[in-house]
Design a protein around this motif. Structure first.
Motif, PDB file in Angstrom:
ATOM      1  N   UNK A 155      61.880 -16.093   5.677  1.00 27.98           N
ATOM      2  CA  UNK A 155      60.667 -15.906   5.989  1.00 27.98           C
ATOM      3  C   UNK A 155      60.462 -14.186   6.757  1.00 27.98           C
ATOM      4  N   UNK A 156      61.811 -13.685   6.491  1.00 25.50           N
ATOM      5  CA  UNK A 156      61.924 -12.213   6.833  1.00 25.50           C
ATOM      6  C   UNK A 156      62.065 -11.328   5.768  1.00 25.50           C
ATOM      7  N   UNK A 157      62.151 -12.171   4.404  1.00 22.70           N
ATOM      8  CA  UNK A 157      62.234 -11.239   3.014  1.00 22.70           C
ATOM      9  C   UNK A 157      60.900 -11.177   2.571  1.00 22.70           C
ATOM     10  N   UNK A 158      60.431  -9.942   2.101  1.00 19.29           N
ATOM     11  CA  UNK A 158      59.090  -9.561   1.612  1.00 19.29           C
ATOM     12  C   UNK A 158      59.276 -10.034   0.286  1.00 19.29           C
ATOM     13  N   UNK A 159      60.232 -10.223  -0.461  1.00 21.23           N
ATOM     14  CA  UNK A 159      60.254 -10.708  -1.813  1.00 21.23           C
ATOM     15  C   UNK A 159      59.998 -12.131  -1.913  1.00 21.23           C
ATOM     16  N   UNK A 160      60.234 -12.792  -1.052  1.00 25.54           N
ATOM     17  CA  UNK A 160      60.318 -14.470  -1.074  1.00 25.54           C
ATOM     18  C   UNK A 160      58.659 -14.441  -0.767  1.00 25.54           C
ATOM     19  N   UNK A 161      57.956 -13.911  -0.106  1.00 27.50           N
ATOM     20  CA  UNK A 161      56.281 -14.112   0.138  1.00 27.50           C
ATOM     21  C   UNK A 161      55.853 -13.619  -1.284  1.00 27.50           C
ATOM     22  N   UNK A 162      56.088 -12.506  -1.626  1.00 25.86           N
ATOM     23  CA  UNK A 162      55.337 -12.090  -2.856  1.00 25.86           C
ATOM     24  C   UNK A 162      55.572 -12.773  -4.098  1.00 25.86           C
ATOM     25  N   UNK A 163      56.736 -13.289  -4.216  1.00 24.83           N
ATOM     26  CA  UNK A 163      57.297 -14.151  -5.416  1.00 24.83           C
ATOM     27  C   UNK A 163      56.696 -15.453  -5.388  1.00 24.83           C
ATOM     28  N   UNK A 164      56.477 -16.133  -4.210  1.00 18.04           N
ATOM     29  CA  UNK A 164      55.970 -17.111  -4.114  1.00 18.04           C
ATOM     30  C   UNK A 164      54.604 -17.134  -4.587  1.00 18.04           C
ATOM     31  N   UNK A 165      53.880 -16.063  -3.966  1.00 18.57           N
ATOM     32  CA  UNK A 165      52.641 -15.820  -4.510  1.00 18.57           C
ATOM     33  C   UNK A 165      52.424 -15.654  -5.839  1.00 18.57           C
ATOM     34  N   UNK A 166      53.259 -15.120  -6.393  1.00 16.70           N
ATOM     35  CA  UNK A 166      53.155 -14.803  -8.065  1.00 16.70           C
ATOM     36  C   UNK A 166      53.379 -16.247  -8.465  1.00 16.70           C
ATOM     37  N   UNK A 167      54.165 -16.986  -8.087  1.00 19.29           N
ATOM     38  CA  UNK A 167      54.358 -18.353  -8.912  1.00 19.29           C
ATOM     39  C   UNK A 167      53.137 -19.376  -8.538  1.00 19.29           C
ATOM     40  N   UNK A 168      52.725 -19.409  -7.372  1.00 20.57           N
ATOM     41  CA  UNK A 168      51.407 -20.289  -7.113  1.00 20.57           C
ATOM     42  C   UNK A 168      50.274 -19.692  -7.664  1.00 20.57           C
ATOM     43  N   UNK A 169      50.057 -18.476  -7.849  1.00 27.17           N
ATOM     44  CA  UNK A 169      48.940 -17.954  -8.371  1.00 27.17           C
ATOM     45  C   UNK A 169      48.799 -18.469 -10.005  1.00 27.17           C
ATOM     46  N   UNK A 170      49.925 -18.190 -10.591  1.00 24.55           N
ATOM     47  CA  UNK A 170      50.135 -18.211 -12.101  1.00 24.55           C
ATOM     48  C   UNK A 170      49.922 -20.076 -12.387  1.00 24.55           C
ATOM     49  N   UNK A 171      50.836 -20.557 -11.603  1.00 25.54           N
ATOM     50  CA  UNK A 171      50.813 -22.093 -11.903  1.00 25.54           C
ATOM     51  C   UNK A 171      49.618 -22.573 -11.756  1.00 25.54           C
ATOM     52  N   UNK A 172      48.705 -22.233 -10.871  1.00 31.37           N
ATOM     53  CA  UNK A 172      47.504 -22.901 -10.810  1.00 31.37           C
ATOM     54  C   UNK A 172      46.162 -22.135 -11.541  1.00 31.37           C
ATOM     55  N   UNK A 173      46.474 -21.098 -11.949  1.00 29.82           N
ATOM     56  CA  UNK A 173      45.551 -20.535 -12.888  1.00 29.82           C
ATOM     57  C   UNK A 173      45.583 -20.826 -14.169  1.00 29.82           C
ATOM     58  N   UNK A 174      46.746 -21.300 -14.797  1.00 25.82           N
ATOM     59  CA  UNK A 174      46.663 -21.860 -16.209  1.00 25.82           C
ATOM     60  C   UNK A 174      45.856 -23.086 -16.356  1.00 25.82           C
ATOM     61  N   UNK A 175      45.872 -24.292 -15.495  1.00 25.43           N
ATOM     62  CA  UNK A 175      45.006 -25.147 -15.728  1.00 25.43           C
ATOM     63  C   UNK A 175      43.504 -24.773 -15.382  1.00 25.43           C
ATOM     64  N   UNK A 176      43.282 -24.038 -14.518  1.00 30.25           N
ATOM     65  CA  UNK A 176      41.890 -23.704 -14.043  1.00 30.25           C
ATOM     66  C   UNK A 176      41.206 -22.824 -15.299  1.00 30.25           C
ATOM     67  N   UNK A 177      42.048 -21.888 -16.074  1.00 32.46           N
ATOM     68  CA  UNK A 177      41.511 -21.249 -16.962  1.00 32.46           C
ATOM     69  C   UNK A 177      41.158 -21.954 -18.200  1.00 32.46           C
ATOM     70  N   UNK A 178      42.022 -23.049 -18.366  1.00 31.94           N
ATOM     71  CA  UNK A 178      41.841 -23.840 -19.489  1.00 31.94           C
ATOM     72  C   UNK A 178      40.772 -24.866 -19.487  1.00 31.94           C
ATOM     73  N   UNK A 179      40.715 -25.245 -18.234  1.00 27.34           N
ATOM     74  CA  UNK A 179      39.577 -26.339 -17.828  1.00 27.34           C
ATOM     75  C   UNK A 179      38.252 -25.626 -17.894  1.00 27.34           C
ATOM     76  N   UNK A 180      38.134 -24.380 -17.866  1.00 27.74           N
ATOM     77  CA  UNK A 180      36.926 -23.515 -17.558  1.00 27.74           C
ATOM     78  C   UNK A 180      36.025 -23.965 -18.964  1.00 27.74           C
ATOM     79  N   UNK A 181      36.624 -23.905 -20.147  1.00 27.69           N
ATOM     80  CA  UNK A 181      35.949 -24.423 -21.569  1.00 27.69           C
ATOM     81  C   UNK A 181      35.229 -25.899 -21.356  1.00 27.69           C
TER      82      UNK A 181
END
Length: 222
Positions: A155-181
């Motif tokens: 919780x005190x490591x900035x890299x943990x929060x940012x990389x967790x955000x990168x993973x969540x952002x992209x894991x959720x973005x994939x189905x969202x973008x494909x479902x748009x069609x």
């Protein structure tokens, strides 16, 4: 623009501005986070280009080209910054090499698409592809966390929060973008959920900036 779209875009723009202010205020707190100040500025530029296209009309040629070019620059810069940041927090040679190969494959795919289409603006279908290539690097980072003992609490490591955000952002973005069609006339409203993903990412970015810096111990030479 529907009320639903207006609320989501307003929320994203507001949170992005907050993240920019925080990143400037704490610019010197974490050296490896400084690049994200420029990332946020570029994100706001892409947002402004999107608003300009909306005001001028989605079918207008010049606003569409401007927005398309800036969106492409944002995508390539975003990918590069994310990969660069994750590499700074990977210690093993094999995992670093795997991430580098992942990045090279993505850029080769982008180049091939540009040469195939004979135009500078990248095909919109590459946006979910970008997300796909941004899943493996964070996973390797978290795998490394499990096989070695962190020097301090996560919780005190900035890299943990940012990389967790990168993973969540992209894991959720994939189905969202494909479902748009398959959303038909609700495609725009559906895609507004992507704004919520960036809202969460910018919140995690702010959390990273607010982490206390690790103490710097000065050692005397000789």
């Amino acid at each position: 623009m529907s009320i639903f779209s207006y609320l989501f875009t307003t929320l994203m723009y507001s949170v992005t501005l907050i993240a920019l202010v925080i990143s400037i205020k704490y610019y010197h707190r974490h050296r490896d986070l400084r690049v994200f100040t420029y990332y946020i500025l570029l994100s706001l530029t892409e947002d402004a280009a999107s608003v300009y296209q909306t005001i001028m009309g989605p079918d207008k040629f010049i606003p569409s080209v401007i927005h398309g070019v800036i969106a492409n620059i944002f995508m390539l810069t975003e990918f590069s910054i994310f990969i660069y940041f994750i590499l700074q927090h990977i210690s093993t040679v094999k995992r670093r090499r795997a991430i580098q190969i992942d990045a090279v494959l993505f850029f080769l795919l982008v180049l091939w698409t540009m040469l195939r289409d004979h135009r500078f603006i990248i095909h919109a279908g590459l946006f979910p592809v970008e997300s796909f290539f941004l899943v493996l690097p964070p996973l390797l980072y978290f795998f490394e966390l499990f096989v070695r003992v962190p020097s301090n609490a996560l919780k005190d490591q900035p890299s943990f929060w940012i990389i967790a955000g990168i993973l969540f952002l992209n894991c959720c973005s994939i189905p969202l973008q494909f479902a748009k069609a398959y959303m038909g006339r609700y495609a725009i409203e559906w895609y507004n959920l992507n704004y919520l993903l960036y809202v969460l990412f910018f919140f995690l970015l702010v959390k990273a900036y607010l982490c206390k810096p690790e103490p710097q111990w000065e050692t005397a030479a000789g």
